[in-house]
Design an enzyme around this catalytic site. Structure first.
Site, PDB file in Angstrom:
ATOM      1  N   PHE A  14       0.895  -1.124  -0.064  1.00  0.00           N
ATOM      2  CA  PHE A  14      -0.011   0.023   0.068  1.00  0.00           C
ATOM      3  C   PHE A  14       0.979   1.223  -0.067  1.00  0.00           C
ATOM      4  CE2 PHE A  14      -2.404   2.815   3.013  1.00  0.00           C
ATOM      5  CZ  PHE A  14      -3.019   3.673   2.187  1.00  0.00           C
ATOM      6  N   ASP A  35       9.222  -7.007  -3.751  1.00  0.00           N
ATOM      7  CA  ASP A  35       8.023  -7.455  -3.137  1.00  0.00           C
ATOM      8  C   ASP A  35       7.613  -8.818  -3.661  1.00  0.00           C
ATOM      9  OD1 ASP A  35       5.794  -5.155  -1.966  1.00  0.00           O
ATOM     10  OD2 ASP A  35       4.963  -7.173  -2.507  1.00  0.00           O
ATOM     11  N   TYR A 166       3.065  -7.394  17.377  1.00  0.00           N
ATOM     12  CA  TYR A 166       3.719  -6.481  16.368  1.00  0.00           C
ATOM     13  C   TYR A 166       4.243  -5.406  16.936  1.00  0.00           C
ATOM     14  CZ  TYR A 166       2.760  -3.038  12.599  1.00  0.00           C
ATOM     15  OH  TYR A 166       2.748  -1.991  11.708  1.00  0.00           O
TER      16      TYR A 166
END
Ligand code: UDP
Length: 363
Positions: A14, A35, A166
């Site tokens: 994104f 990616d 996280y």
């Protein structure tokens, strides 16, 4: 130093895809990117200023390519990460690997060449606000909830609440990079995104991916599929949304002003765009009604679900994230330009054009 050669990890995500749009439109940069997916950057694959590796940047087979790219770059921008709350408590090992172990590997390569590393951290490193732990809290004291980069404590829940895997991995990455700067003079910049919002965010389950995405894509999916929008634990949590173009502006300014950006941590957010998740659901369904021309969406069903039912065991929420961006304003001359309505309307319009228009026509 003038930045020309950039390594961009997570260039197909994104944030990465929007940053890549901007860098290649500028024309003054050469970008080497990694990616897993090319879906969001298909239009750039033939650009001579972009070299793309569609693979894991940290597999053994790519170590030499990554080393070589870092060696010849002015800056490495690290955006690749698992950053989806539905995975923090169900895939904590992968979350920690992606947000710490792989960052450590990258930092080692950058340190070897003393290459500037810009790293995407998260506002979630602040965890929960101090206010949320106080009895009868009413958030009336900004000192108990406003988040300031080099002052505010980082508060996380117990280990069993794996939601924090996280935030904890991101925090350790920040501490590691800071140590590389202090002990080995490696230039670093860390930024903490506050709920970046915009086109191409995440995935739409059943259409462009599988699993449970972030709240934006969950609500869009509900509107597309005619299923209820679900408010986790009443939708009382609040988030401050930042439109992706504003976020990319900040990153571009860092590249243009290395002296100002280096060896700093920046909050990137828009406190004026703060909204409860409940109000977000209402604004999104209204925006969808406007863009589709179908007023029935104004009463699209909204239901409440528990965090346990929605995310499973080990979920705990951040109550509120209010960014102080005085540092970005002072050093980079940056602040958000897009307001809440524009941010939501532009984003909903994109998803309607991309997925909703066709479903509406089919009906
Ligand atoms: N949330 C919700 N409904 C959904 C998805 C998420 O109410 O369908 C809530 C979630 O519990 C959190 C907020 O929305 O309070 C923001 O969730 P997001 O997935 O964007 O991740 P976060 O901001 O927590 O990193």
């Amino acid at each position: 130093m003038k930045v020309k050669n950039i390594v961009l990890l997570g260039c197909g995500g994104f944030i990465g895809s929007h940053l890549l749009d901007r860098l290649l439109a500028d024309g003054g940069y050469n970008v080497v990117g990694w990616d897993f997916s090319a879906d969001k950057i298909a239009g750039h694959l033939d650009n001579p200023k972009f070299r793309f590796y569609q693979s894991d940047a940290f597999s053994e087979g790519t170590a030499a390519d990554l080393d070589n790219a870092v060696k010849h770059s002015d800056v490495v921008i690290s955006l690749a990460a698992i950053c989806n709350p539905s995975r923090y408590n169900t895939e904590a090992i992968a979350t920690i690997n992606s947000n710490f172990t792989e960052v450590q590997k990258l930092a080692e390569v950058c340190a070897k060449y003393k290459t500037w590393m810009i790293h995407a951290s998260t506002c979630e490193v602040y965890g929960r606000t101090m206010a949320s732990y106080l009895p009868d809290n009413s958030y009336d004291n900004p000192a108990l909830y406003e988040q300031i980069e080099d002052e505010t404590p980082l508060i996380m829940g117990p280990i069993q609440n794996q939601r924090w895997s996280y935030a904890c991995a991101k925090q350790l990455s920040e501490r590691l990079l800071h140590a590389y700067h202090v002990e080995q003079h490696m230039p670093i910049t860390m930024f903490r995104p506050y709920n970046f919002f915009g086109p191409r965010m995440d995935f739409i389950p059943g259409r462009t991916g599988d699993g449970v995405p972030r709240v934006l894509a969950c609500f869009v999916t509900a509107l597309l599929d005619g299923t209820p929008m679900k408010l986790v634990d009443g939708g009382h949590a609040r988030r401050a949304l930042l439109y992706i173009d504003d976020a990319v502006d900040a990153l571009e300014r860092m590249l243009q002003m290395p002296q100002a950006a280096q060896n700093q941590t920046f909050n990137l957010g828009a406190r004026q765009n703060e909204i409860s998740i409940r109000d977000l659901a209402v604004m999104m369904r209204n925006a969808y009604a406007d863009v589709s021309g179908n007023p029935a969406y104004r009463s699209h069903p909204i239901i409440e679900v528990s965090g346990l039912d929605f995310y499973g065991k080990g979920y705990e929420d951040c109550d509120r994230r209010v960014p102080n961006v005085a540092k970005a304003r002072r050093l980079l001359g940056w602040e958000a330009k897009y307001g809440l309505e524009e941010t939501i309307n532009y984003t909903v319009r994109y998803f309607y054009d991309e997925f909703g228009r066709e479903s509406a026509a089919a009906e």
